[in-house]
Design a protein around this motif. Structure first.
Motif, short mmCIF file in Angstrom:
data_model
loop_
_atom_site.label_atom_id
_atom_site.label_comp_id
_atom_site.label_asym_id
_atom_site.label_seq_id
_atom_site.Cartn_x
_atom_site.Cartn_y
_atom_site.Cartn_z
N VAL A 36 0.81 -1.21 0.00
CA VAL A 36 0.00 0.00 0.00
C VAL A 36 0.85 1.27 0.00
CG1 VAL A 36 -1.75 1.32 1.27
CG2 VAL A 36 -2.02 -1.14 0.97
N LYS A 37 1.75 1.45 0.96
CA LYS A 37 2.54 2.68 1.02
C LYS A 37 3.42 2.87 -0.22
CE LYS A 37 2.75 3.90 5.88
NZ LYS A 37 3.62 4.10 7.03
N ARG A 72 1.18 3.64 -3.34
CA ARG A 72 0.66 5.01 -3.36
C ARG A 72 1.77 6.02 -3.63
NH1 ARG A 72 -3.49 4.29 1.65
NH2 ARG A 72 -5.14 3.32 0.43
N LEU A 122 0.87 8.16 -6.91
CA LEU A 122 0.39 9.49 -6.54
C LEU A 122 1.52 10.50 -6.44
CD1 LEU A 122 -2.27 8.45 -3.86
CD2 LEU A 122 -2.65 9.02 -6.27
N PRO A 131 -5.93 10.71 -8.19
CA PRO A 131 -6.37 9.74 -7.18
C PRO A 131 -7.68 9.05 -7.53
CG PRO A 131 -5.68 11.78 -6.12
CD PRO A 131 -5.69 12.04 -7.60
N VAL A 187 -7.01 5.70 -9.48
CA VAL A 187 -6.02 4.84 -8.84
C VAL A 187 -6.69 3.95 -7.81
CG1 VAL A 187 -4.08 4.90 -7.21
CG2 VAL A 187 -4.09 6.44 -9.19
N VAL A 244 -5.27 1.24 -4.94
CA VAL A 244 -4.14 0.59 -4.29
C VAL A 244 -4.68 -0.05 -3.03
CG1 VAL A 244 -1.85 0.86 -3.26
CG2 VAL A 244 -2.53 2.36 -5.15
#
Length: 172
Positions: free
Chosen positions: A137-138, A141, A145, A152, A155, A157
């Protein structure tokens, strides 16, 4: 292969042969609207059904789009057949004995602005879908992004599952 953990796995382990099962989806939030000049799809084995569906949708809705697909699997023997449309670059990420998701995180972290599909397209014309073990996830993104500057609203995620948590359910 039967995974005897999680709600579905426990049900499958005990269900009598011939038991009916239903599969729903995709949720409305997972539908692509409009066309995409570029797209990025990334995931592990758990995301392969969604990636296949998205590739089929994108090849119809955006036949002239450019795309990059990253899929993490244990090794070459675990590569399923994936039909990639023209304009798609399919990259397999092999994790070997490393924890699931770790090789995909490293591959995503290594991508630069030059790797963005359709680099000359407006960022609002690029769609991204990333789904795998929660640790994606981190970095996912951060890539789409922050480094690529994608819209966003175009997208997705998500961490489909979390290592060590059989009952984990990804938020909507």
């Amino acid at each position: 292969m039967l995974h005897e953990h999680g709600v579905g796995g426990r049900w499958a382990a005990r269900a009598p042969l011939g038991s009916p099962v239903g599969v729903g989806g995709p949720r409305g939030s997972m539908l692509i609207e409009g066309t995409a000049r570029g797209w990025f799809l990334a995931g592990d084995e758990t995301a392969i059904p969604a990636i296949r569906r998205l590739l089929a949708e994108l090849s119809t809705a955006s036949p002239h789009g450019a795309g990059l697909v990253l899929i993490e699997v244990p090794d070459e023997a675990h590569r399923p057949v994936i039909e990639a449309p023209p304009g798609a670059e399919l990259r397999w990420v092999h994790r070997g004995a490393a924890p699931a998701g770790s090789a995909l995180v490293a591959a995503v972290d290594a991508l630069t602005s030059e790797d963005r599909p359709a680099p000359t397209a407006d960022p609002a014309e690029v769609f991204a879908f990333i789904a795998a073990e929660h640790t994606i996830v981190k970095p996912g993104r951060a890539l789409v992004l922050d480094r690529w500057g994608l819209d966003p609203d175009r997208v997705v995620v998500k961490g489909y599952w979390r290592r060590g948590e059989d009952e984990y359910h990804a938020p909507h």
